[in-house]
Design a protein around this motif. Structure first.
Motif, short mmCIF file in Angstrom:
data_model
loop_
_atom_site.label_atom_id
_atom_site.label_comp_id
_atom_site.label_asym_id
_atom_site.label_seq_id
_atom_site.Cartn_x
_atom_site.Cartn_y
_atom_site.Cartn_z
N LEU A 71 0.83 -1.21 0.00
CA LEU A 71 0.00 0.00 0.00
C LEU A 71 0.86 1.26 0.00
N SER A 72 1.98 1.23 0.72
CA SER A 72 2.89 2.39 0.74
C SER A 72 3.44 2.66 -0.66
N LYS A 73 3.79 1.57 -1.37
CA LYS A 73 4.29 1.73 -2.73
C LYS A 73 3.22 2.32 -3.65
N LYS A 74 1.99 1.85 -3.49
CA LYS A 74 0.90 2.34 -4.32
C LYS A 74 0.61 3.82 -4.03
N CYS A 75 0.70 4.21 -2.75
CA CYS A 75 0.50 5.62 -2.41
C CYS A 75 1.57 6.49 -3.06
N ALA A 76 2.82 6.01 -3.01
CA ALA A 76 3.90 6.76 -3.65
C ALA A 76 3.68 6.86 -5.16
N SER A 77 3.22 5.77 -5.76
CA SER A 77 2.94 5.78 -7.20
C SER A 77 1.81 6.73 -7.55
N ALA A 78 0.77 6.76 -6.67
CA ALA A 78 -0.35 7.67 -6.92
C ALA A 78 0.09 9.13 -6.80
N ASN A 79 1.01 9.42 -5.89
CA ASN A 79 1.54 10.78 -5.75
C ASN A 79 2.28 11.22 -7.00
N LEU A 80 3.01 10.28 -7.62
CA LEU A 80 3.75 10.61 -8.84
C LEU A 80 2.83 10.98 -10.00
N LEU A 81 1.60 10.48 -9.93
CA LEU A 81 0.64 10.78 -11.01
C LEU A 81 0.07 12.19 -10.90
N ASN A 82 0.36 12.89 -9.76
CA ASN A 82 -0.15 14.26 -9.62
C ASN A 82 0.45 15.15 -10.70
N GLY A 83 1.81 15.24 -10.68
CA GLY A 83 2.52 16.00 -11.71
C GLY A 83 1.99 17.39 -11.91
N GLY A 84 2.34 17.98 -13.01
CA GLY A 84 1.83 19.29 -13.37
C GLY A 84 0.70 19.19 -14.36
N PHE A 85 0.40 20.31 -15.02
CA PHE A 85 -0.68 20.33 -15.99
C PHE A 85 -0.19 19.72 -17.29
N LEU A 86 -0.90 18.73 -17.80
CA LEU A 86 -0.54 18.08 -19.05
C LEU A 86 -1.11 18.86 -20.23
N ASN A 87 -0.34 18.91 -21.31
CA ASN A 87 -0.74 19.72 -22.46
C ASN A 87 -1.80 19.05 -23.30
N PHE A 88 -1.87 17.76 -23.26
CA PHE A 88 -2.80 17.06 -24.14
C PHE A 88 -3.95 16.48 -23.34
N GLU A 89 -5.12 16.63 -23.92
CA GLU A 89 -6.35 16.21 -23.23
C GLU A 89 -6.33 14.72 -22.93
N TRP A 90 -5.90 13.92 -23.89
CA TRP A 90 -5.91 12.47 -23.71
C TRP A 90 -4.94 12.05 -22.63
N GLU A 91 -3.76 12.67 -22.58
CA GLU A 91 -2.78 12.34 -21.56
C GLU A 91 -3.31 12.69 -20.16
N ARG A 92 -3.99 13.84 -20.04
CA ARG A 92 -4.55 14.24 -18.76
C ARG A 92 -5.63 13.25 -18.32
N PHE A 93 -6.48 12.89 -19.24
CA PHE A 93 -7.56 11.94 -18.92
C PHE A 93 -6.98 10.59 -18.50
N GLU A 94 -5.97 10.13 -19.23
CA GLU A 94 -5.36 8.84 -18.91
C GLU A 94 -4.71 8.86 -17.53
N SER A 95 -4.04 9.97 -17.19
CA SER A 95 -3.40 10.09 -15.88
C SER A 95 -4.44 10.06 -14.76
N LEU A 96 -5.55 10.78 -14.93
CA LEU A 96 -6.61 10.79 -13.92
C LEU A 96 -7.22 9.41 -13.74
N GLU A 97 -7.42 8.71 -14.86
CA GLU A 97 -8.00 7.37 -14.76
C GLU A 97 -7.06 6.42 -14.03
N GLN A 98 -5.76 6.53 -14.31
CA GLN A 98 -4.78 5.69 -13.61
C GLN A 98 -4.79 5.98 -12.11
N LYS A 99 -4.87 7.25 -11.77
CA LYS A 99 -4.87 7.62 -10.35
C LYS A 99 -6.13 7.12 -9.65
N LYS A 100 -7.28 7.23 -10.33
CA LYS A 100 -8.52 6.71 -9.75
C LYS A 100 -8.41 5.21 -9.48
#
Length: 234
Positions: A19-48
Protein backbone atom coordinates in the motif's frame (compact mmCIF):
# COMPACT_ATOMS: atom_id res chain seq x y z
CA UNK A 1 3.90 -16.77 20.20
CA UNK A 2 0.82 -17.78 18.20
CA UNK A 3 1.48 -19.21 14.74
CA UNK A 4 -1.91 -17.89 13.61
CA UNK A 5 -1.02 -14.36 14.77
CA UNK A 6 2.35 -14.54 13.01
CA UNK A 7 0.59 -15.57 9.79
CA UNK A 8 -1.77 -12.58 9.97
CA UNK A 9 1.16 -10.32 10.94
CA UNK A 10 3.19 -11.39 7.90
CA UNK A 11 0.21 -10.79 5.60
CA UNK A 12 -0.33 -7.34 7.11
CA UNK A 13 3.33 -6.30 6.79
CA UNK A 14 3.39 -7.35 3.12
CA UNK A 15 0.09 -5.59 2.48
CA UNK A 16 1.25 -2.42 4.28
CA UNK A 17 4.46 -2.27 2.22
CA UNK A 18 2.45 -2.76 -0.98
CA UNK A 19 0.00 0.00 0.00
CA UNK A 20 2.89 2.39 0.74
CA UNK A 21 4.29 1.73 -2.73
CA UNK A 22 0.90 2.34 -4.32
CA UNK A 23 0.50 5.62 -2.41
CA UNK A 24 3.90 6.76 -3.65
CA UNK A 25 2.94 5.78 -7.20
CA UNK A 26 -0.35 7.67 -6.92
CA UNK A 27 1.54 10.78 -5.75
CA UNK A 28 3.75 10.61 -8.84
CA UNK A 29 0.64 10.78 -11.01
CA UNK A 30 -0.15 14.26 -9.62
CA UNK A 31 2.52 16.00 -11.71
CA UNK A 32 1.83 19.29 -13.37
CA UNK A 33 -0.68 20.33 -15.99
CA UNK A 34 -0.54 18.08 -19.05
CA UNK A 35 -0.74 19.72 -22.46
CA UNK A 36 -2.80 17.06 -24.14
CA UNK A 37 -6.35 16.21 -23.23
CA UNK A 38 -5.91 12.47 -23.71
CA UNK A 39 -2.78 12.34 -21.56
CA UNK A 40 -4.55 14.24 -18.76
CA UNK A 41 -7.56 11.94 -18.92
CA UNK A 42 -5.36 8.84 -18.91
CA UNK A 43 -3.40 10.09 -15.88
CA UNK A 44 -6.61 10.79 -13.92
CA UNK A 45 -8.00 7.37 -14.76
CA UNK A 46 -4.78 5.69 -13.61
CA UNK A 47 -4.87 7.62 -10.35
CA UNK A 48 -8.52 6.71 -9.75
CA UNK A 49 -7.66 3.06 -10.30
CA UNK A 50 -4.73 3.34 -7.87
CA UNK A 51 -6.93 4.95 -5.22
CA UNK A 52 -9.57 2.25 -5.66
CA UNK A 53 -6.91 -0.46 -5.21
CA UNK A 54 -5.50 1.30 -2.14
CA UNK A 55 -8.94 1.57 -0.50
CA UNK A 56 -9.58 -2.13 -1.11
CA UNK A 57 -6.18 -2.86 0.45
CA UNK A 58 -7.03 -0.72 3.47
CA UNK A 59 -10.21 -2.72 4.03
CA UNK A 60 -8.20 -5.94 3.83
CA UNK A 61 -5.62 -4.51 6.27
CA UNK A 62 -8.37 -3.60 8.75
CA UNK A 63 -9.74 -7.13 8.53
CA UNK A 64 -6.28 -8.55 9.26
CA UNK A 65 -5.87 -6.27 12.28
CA UNK A 66 -9.25 -7.39 13.63
CA UNK A 67 -8.21 -11.02 13.22
CA UNK A 68 -4.89 -10.35 14.97
CA UNK A 69 -6.75 -8.57 17.79
CA UNK A 70 -9.12 -11.49 18.34
CA UNK A 71 -6.26 -14.00 18.22
CA UNK A 72 -4.12 -11.97 20.67
CA UNK A 73 -6.95 -11.57 23.20
CA UNK A 74 -7.49 -15.34 23.28
CA UNK A 75 -3.89 -16.04 24.39
CA UNK A 76 -2.25 -16.04 27.81
CA UNK A 77 -1.95 -12.62 29.54
CA UNK A 78 1.85 -12.31 29.23
CA UNK A 79 1.81 -13.15 25.50
CA UNK A 80 -1.36 -11.09 24.95
CA UNK A 81 0.25 -7.92 26.36
CA UNK A 82 3.21 -8.16 23.93
CA UNK A 83 0.98 -8.85 20.92
CA UNK A 84 -1.45 -6.03 21.76
CA UNK A 85 1.51 -3.61 21.97
CA UNK A 86 2.60 -4.67 18.47
CA UNK A 87 -1.01 -4.40 17.33
CA UNK A 88 -1.17 -0.76 18.48
CA UNK A 89 1.81 -0.02 16.23
CA UNK A 90 0.06 -1.67 13.28
CA UNK A 91 -3.10 0.33 13.98
CA UNK A 92 -1.03 3.53 14.02
CA UNK A 93 0.58 2.50 10.73
CA UNK A 94 -2.86 1.86 9.24
CA UNK A 95 -4.10 5.28 10.39
CA UNK A 96 -1.09 6.90 8.70
CA UNK A 97 -1.92 5.09 5.48
CA UNK A 98 -5.54 6.27 5.73
CA UNK A 99 -4.36 9.86 6.22
CA UNK A 100 -2.10 9.56 3.18
CA UNK A 101 -4.96 8.21 1.06
CA UNK A 102 -7.23 11.02 2.25
CA UNK A 103 -4.58 13.56 1.23
CA UNK A 104 -4.19 11.91 -2.18
CA UNK A 105 -7.96 11.94 -2.73
CA UNK A 106 -8.11 15.61 -1.73
CA UNK A 107 -5.24 16.40 -4.11
CA UNK A 108 -7.03 14.49 -6.84
CA UNK A 109 -10.19 16.53 -6.32
CA UNK A 110 -8.19 19.76 -6.39
CA UNK A 111 -6.43 18.64 -9.57
CA UNK A 112 -9.78 17.85 -11.16
CA UNK A 113 -11.04 21.28 -10.15
CA UNK A 114 -7.99 22.97 -11.69
CA UNK A 115 -8.42 20.99 -14.89
CA UNK A 116 -12.05 22.02 -15.16
CA UNK A 117 -11.11 25.67 -14.60
CA UNK A 118 -8.43 25.53 -17.29
CA UNK A 119 -10.79 23.86 -19.75
CA UNK A 120 -13.41 26.54 -19.32
CA UNK A 121 -13.64 29.65 -21.49
CA UNK A 122 -12.09 33.05 -20.76
CA UNK A 123 -15.08 35.36 -20.53
CA UNK A 124 -18.16 33.72 -19.09
CA UNK A 125 -16.42 30.83 -17.35
CA UNK A 126 -15.78 32.63 -14.04
CA UNK A 127 -19.35 32.17 -12.81
CA UNK A 128 -19.49 28.62 -14.16
CA UNK A 129 -16.17 27.82 -12.52
CA UNK A 130 -17.41 29.25 -9.23
CA UNK A 131 -20.47 27.01 -9.40
CA UNK A 132 -18.34 24.03 -10.26
CA UNK A 133 -15.98 24.83 -7.41
CA UNK A 134 -18.91 25.10 -5.03
CA UNK A 135 -20.24 21.77 -6.24
CA UNK A 136 -16.82 20.22 -5.82
CA UNK A 137 -16.52 21.66 -2.33
CA UNK A 138 -19.96 20.34 -1.47
CA UNK A 139 -19.04 16.96 -2.94
CA UNK A 140 -15.80 16.97 -0.98
CA UNK A 141 -17.69 17.88 2.17
CA UNK A 142 -20.20 15.10 1.57
CA UNK A 143 -17.35 12.66 0.96
CA UNK A 144 -15.67 13.79 4.17
CA UNK A 145 -18.93 13.41 6.09
CA UNK A 146 -19.47 9.99 4.60
CA UNK A 147 -15.92 9.00 5.47
CA UNK A 148 -16.41 10.23 9.03
CA UNK A 149 -19.65 8.30 9.35
CA UNK A 150 -17.98 5.16 8.01
CA UNK A 151 -15.07 5.70 10.39
CA UNK A 152 -17.47 6.14 13.33
CA UNK A 153 -19.39 3.04 12.29
CA UNK A 154 -16.20 1.02 12.09
CA UNK A 155 -15.13 2.34 15.47
CA UNK A 156 -18.46 1.29 16.99
CA UNK A 157 -18.16 -2.10 15.30
CA UNK A 158 -14.64 -2.60 16.69
CA UNK A 159 -15.76 -1.54 20.17
CA UNK A 160 -18.68 -3.96 19.93
CA UNK A 161 -16.28 -6.65 18.77
CA UNK A 162 -13.97 -5.99 21.70
CA UNK A 163 -16.94 -6.04 24.10
CA UNK A 164 -18.05 -9.38 22.63
CA UNK A 165 -14.56 -10.84 23.07
CA UNK A 166 -14.46 -9.58 26.68
CA UNK A 167 -17.87 -11.13 27.40
CA UNK A 168 -16.75 -14.43 25.90
CA UNK A 169 -13.65 -14.41 28.08
CA UNK A 170 -15.77 -13.68 31.18
CA UNK A 171 -18.16 -16.49 30.29
CA UNK A 172 -15.24 -18.85 29.79
CA UNK A 173 -13.81 -17.94 33.20
CA UNK A 174 -17.23 -18.42 34.82
CA UNK A 175 -17.57 -21.81 33.12
CA UNK A 176 -14.16 -22.86 34.46
CA UNK A 177 -15.18 -21.71 37.95
CA UNK A 178 -18.43 -23.70 37.75
CA UNK A 179 -16.58 -26.81 36.57
CA UNK A 180 -14.10 -26.44 39.44
CA UNK A 181 -16.94 -26.01 41.93
CA UNK A 182 -18.68 -29.08 40.50
CA UNK A 183 -15.51 -31.15 40.87
CA UNK A 184 -15.12 -29.90 44.45
CA UNK A 185 -18.72 -30.86 45.27
CA UNK A 186 -18.19 -34.31 43.78
CA UNK A 187 -15.11 -34.71 45.98
CA UNK A 188 -17.08 -33.61 49.03
CA UNK A 189 -19.87 -36.07 48.19
CA UNK A 190 -17.34 -38.88 47.91
CA UNK A 191 -15.77 -37.94 51.22
CA UNK A 192 -19.19 -37.77 52.89
CA UNK A 193 -20.05 -41.22 51.52
CA UNK A 194 -16.80 -42.67 52.81
CA UNK A 195 -17.33 -41.02 56.21
CA UNK A 196 -20.84 -42.42 56.38
CA UNK A 197 -19.56 -45.94 55.69
CA UNK A 198 -16.87 -45.57 58.35
CA UNK A 199 -19.42 -44.34 60.92
CA UNK A 200 -21.76 -47.22 60.04
CA UNK A 201 -18.97 -49.74 60.54
CA UNK A 202 -17.98 -48.09 63.82
CA UNK A 203 -21.61 -48.18 65.02
CA UNK A 204 -21.86 -51.89 64.17
CA UNK A 205 -18.63 -52.63 66.01
CA UNK A 206 -19.79 -50.63 69.02
CA UNK A 207 -23.08 -52.53 69.10
CA UNK A 208 -21.24 -55.83 68.78
CA UNK A 209 -18.85 -54.84 71.55
CA UNK A 210 -21.82 -53.85 73.75
CA UNK A 211 -23.37 -57.28 73.29
CA UNK A 212 -20.07 -58.98 73.98
CA UNK A 213 -19.50 -56.92 77.15
CA UNK A 214 -23.09 -57.57 78.26
CA UNK A 215 -22.59 -61.30 77.72
CA UNK A 216 -19.34 -61.28 79.69
CA UNK A 217 -21.02 -59.40 82.54
CA UNK A 218 -23.87 -61.91 82.58
CA UNK A 219 -21.41 -64.80 82.72
CA UNK A 220 -19.49 -63.13 85.55
CA UNK A 221 -22.73 -62.51 87.47
CA UNK A 222 -23.72 -66.15 87.08
CA UNK A 223 -20.26 -67.34 88.15
CA UNK A 224 -20.29 -65.08 91.19
CA UNK A 225 -23.78 -66.22 92.06
CA UNK A 226 -22.72 -69.87 91.82
CA UNK A 227 -19.65 -69.23 93.96
CA UNK A 228 -21.75 -67.51 96.60
CA UNK A 229 -24.28 -70.29 96.50
CA UNK A 230 -21.74 -73.03 97.02
CA UNK A 231 -20.07 -71.12 99.82
CA UNK A 232 -23.33 -70.48 101.60
CA UNK A 233 -24.42 -74.09 101.06
CA UNK A 234 -21.34 -75.36 102.93
Amino acid sequence: MSAVFEGFEKQYCELSANLSKKCASANLLNGGFLNFEWERFESLEQKKQKISEIKAGLDEAEALIRKMDLEARALQPNIKAVLLAKLREYKSDLNNLKSEVKRIVSTNLNQAARDELLEAGLADTLAVSANQRDRLLMTTERLDNSSNRIKDSRKVMLETEELGVSLLQDLHQQRQSLLHADNTLNGVDNNVGKSKKILTNMTRRMNRNKWMIGGIIMVLVIVIALILYFKLAK
